[in-house]
Design an enzyme around this catalytic site. Structure first.
Site, PDB file in Angstrom:
ATOM      1  CE1 TYR A  86      38.250  47.213  44.382  1.00 14.19           C
ATOM      2  CE2 TYR A  86      40.124  48.865  44.142  1.00 14.19           C
ATOM      3  CZ  TYR A  86      39.454  47.446  44.325  1.00 14.19           C
ATOM      4  OH  TYR A  86      40.406  46.410  44.456  1.00 14.19           O
ATOM      5  NE  ARG A 103      48.268  42.644  48.730  1.00 13.99           N
ATOM      6  CZ  ARG A 103      48.418  43.314  47.650  1.00 13.99           C
ATOM      7  NH1 ARG A 103      49.623  43.496  46.965  1.00 13.99           N
ATOM      8  NH2 ARG A 103      47.530  44.096  47.023  1.00 13.99           N
ATOM      9  CE  LYS A 144      41.156  46.340  41.534  1.00 11.61           C
ATOM     10  NZ  LYS A 144      41.991  47.035  41.059  1.00 11.61           N
ATOM     11  CD  GLU A 192      42.722  43.564  41.814  1.00 10.35           C
ATOM     12  OE1 GLU A 192      43.198  44.514  42.659  1.00 10.35           O
ATOM     13  OE2 GLU A 192      42.923  43.284  40.734  1.00 10.35           O
ATOM     14  CG  ASP A 193      43.791  42.680  46.429  1.00  8.94           C
ATOM     15  OD1 ASP A 193      44.651  43.312  45.744  1.00  8.94           O
ATOM     16  OD2 ASP A 193      42.940  43.329  47.139  1.00  8.94           O
ATOM     17  CG  ASP A 240      44.853  46.064  38.762  1.00 11.02           C
ATOM     18  OD1 ASP A 240      45.352  46.690  37.815  1.00 11.02           O
ATOM     19  OD2 ASP A 240      44.072  46.571  39.540  1.00 11.02           O
ATOM     20  CG  ASP A 241      47.134  43.515  43.362  1.00 12.96           C
ATOM     21  OD1 ASP A 241      46.531  44.427  43.635  1.00 12.96           O
ATOM     22  OD2 ASP A 241      46.856  42.300  43.111  1.00 12.96           O
ATOM     23  CG  ASN A 246      44.519  51.682  47.802  1.00  9.81           C
ATOM     24  OD1 ASN A 246      44.413  52.906  48.238  1.00  9.81           O
ATOM     25  ND2 ASN A 246      44.997  51.050  46.792  1.00  9.81           N
TER      26      ASN A 246
END
Length: 536
Positions: A93, A146, A164, A235-236, A258-259, A397
């Site tokens: 990751y 993103r 993930k 996610e993202d 999660d973000d 990140n």
């Protein structure tokens, strides 16, 4: 599981043990002649795998090797990852997954996960029948718009979903067969990708508005139909879509972002722990957030109930939180706001970032900008001017996008900073003191939440679950870890963290009436029995 024989058995990553098959098994399953003479155990196989891994000259080559190992021998991959998490998690990751996503189409070798594109409209439920597992409990989905701080990577974003799910298994003990990585390939606005001959996604501009939303709606409904016990982790997604989708589904299905929520919980946990070092009361803390995207907004929105649970009124809690963006401090006299930021706008003169630090004198500075170097030396030194132990949390990140490095934070504060980052940094010695920077990785939160939801079969996922997850995580930091500057537990204990969070999630689910069937009284033992251990 169908018991295979011969080459079919060796080709199946879930059942393959390679040279670990015993003499009896080689006879029983038609493997004689297909394997070398010596029978080896999983520890010996690990040594071979680690030796090959460490001979690779770059992290992306190590990523490719580990992916290949997963495709050959699932149990060996996860056993090795669990036993060497400090070394392997940054390769599986962040930060390596960022480069892997950028190169995803160029390093593609074998299908993993499930792809949905606009041509599947009206048929998503039926094509999910093509997935080869039936008891899916975790679905990690991205639309690739993103990816970390790297922007729109289109279908290359599948690397995030795959990564993930690997963390769910290694860190949370979810069985691999229960995890489904999904790429919602709705196109890309990245022209470079669309012109890349090797790009594997839809080479069209992104779907928007009703066309986009209706496809996501169909996907969410199809998951409920096909896998009714599954939770969906978004996610993202681009910031506005992230909030819109979370608000749309969170009261209907088991889902979270999660973000937004995972990042908020891990950050809150770090703030809780930092108070043990600074000896400041949690309710006295002033929090400054640089950035107004989904991560920063999620942190602020979880800080509110955390402050209120500690005894503050909503107005006072809100006054403890300030935002800074490109225009400076977010103040009430502005004409335009992101709707979710408006409640946090201060009645304050318009000032820039450095002036805001000087005026507000925050105890905790959090970066969620995706902009490398956003925490300048001047900014960090100002934090140190007003705080004996300034708390600096640089979340962006991958490592190349972080607001400042661990070394910078320690040097610019003469070793007084309490530092955490989204991606890992190596230990750093300043004078006689050795610092081991904390990594505020969401992997401390989401695998335990997922495990707890699976264990409890909670119908929904609530903010209370993320609040308790943050509290549990903070409470598990040991005094000796705090001594070296860490505000999170060692990664080597992450499965214990996930177990403790899962037990607490079960308790919250019961208290909030989200559980249909009574859970066992001994939740500690019950949850542990659910955790996957990759052994032969």
């Amino acid at each position: 599981m169908k018991l295979l024989r011969g080459k079919s058995l060796l080709d199946d990553p879930a059942q393959n043990k390679s040279t670990a098959f015993s003499r009896e098994e080689r006879n029983q399953f038609g493997l004689r002649g297909l394997l070398p003479y010596k029978v080896t155990d999983i520890k010996t196989q690990q040594e071979r795998a680690l030796g090959n891994l460490r001979r690779k000259s770059s992290d992306i080559e190590k990523y490719i090797f580990l992916n290949s190992l997963l495709e050959r021998n699932q149990r060996l991959f996860y056993r090795t990852m669990i036993d060497h998490l400090d070394e392997i998690m940054p390769l599986v990751y962040t930060p390596t997954v960022g480069e892997a996503c950028k190169q995803f189409a160029h390093i593609y070798r074998k299908p993993q996960g499930f792809y949905i594109n606009p041509e599947d409209r009206g048929e998503i439920a039926s094509i999910l029948d093509n997935w080869y597992e039936t008891d899916v409990r975790i679905v990690v989905v991205t639309d690739g718009e993103r990816i970390l701080g790297l922007g729109d990577l289109g279908a290359n974003g599948m690397g995030i979903s795959i990564g993930k799910t690997a963390l769910y298994v290694a860190c949370g003990g979810i069985h691999p067969t229960q995890c489904l990585p999904v790429m919602l390939d709705v196109g890309t606005n990245n022209q470079t990708l669309r012109e890349d001959l090797l790009y594997l996604g839809c080479p069209h501009p992104r779907l928007t508005e009703h066309a986009y939303l209706s496809l996501v709606d169909e996907f969410v409904q199809a998951i409920q139909t096909k896998f009714p016990n599954a939770l969906i982790q978004f996610e993202d997604f681009q910031s506005q879509n992230a909030f819109d989708l979370l608000d749309r589904y969170r009261k209907q299905v088991r889902c979270f972002n999660d973000d937004i929520q995972g990042t908020a919980a891990v950050t809150l946990a770090g703030i809780y722990t930092s108070s043990r070092i600074t000896r400041k009361s949690f309710t006295d803390l002033k929090i400054m957030l640089l950035g107004t995207g989904s991560a920063a907004t999620g942190i602020a929105e979880l800080m509110m109930p955390a402050f209120c649970a500690a005894g503050l009124s909503e107005d006072v809690a809100r006054s403890r939180i300030s935002f800074v963006d490109r225009q400076g401090l977010v103040v009430s006299s502005r004409e335009h706001f992101k709707p979710r930021i408006r409640p946090f706008a201060h009645d304050h003169a318009s000032v820039n970032f450095l002036e805001a630090i000087e005026s507000i004198q925050p105890d905790v500075l959090i970066g969620a900008t995706g902009v490398a170097g956003a925490f300048s030396e001047t900014a960090i030194r100002k934090m140190a001017q007003f705080n004996e132990r300034p708390v600096i949390i640089a979340l962006s990140n991958p490592t190349s996008h972080t607001e400042c490095t661990a070394e910078e934070a320690y040097r610019w504060t003469d070793g007084r900073a309490i530092f955490a980052s989204g991606s890992p940094f190596p230990s750093f010695r300043l004078g006689e003191k050795l610092f081991k920077p904390a990594q505020g990785n969401n992997a401390y939160i989401f695998p335990g939440v997922g495990l707890g939801v699976i264990a409890s079969r909670a119908r929904l996922i609530t903010d209370s679950m993320f609040l308790i997850a943050a509290r549990v995580l903070a409470n598990m930091v040991l005094p000796e870890e705090i001594e070296v500057g860490a505000i999170y537990p060692s990664l080597s204990r992450i499965r214990s963290v996930s177990h403790a969070i899962a037990v607490a999630i079960c308790q919250v689910a019961q208290q909030e009436g989200l559980v249909d069937d009574a859970l066992p009284q001994d939740l500690t033992t019950y949850v542990r029995t659910l955790m996957y251990e990759p052994n032969y």
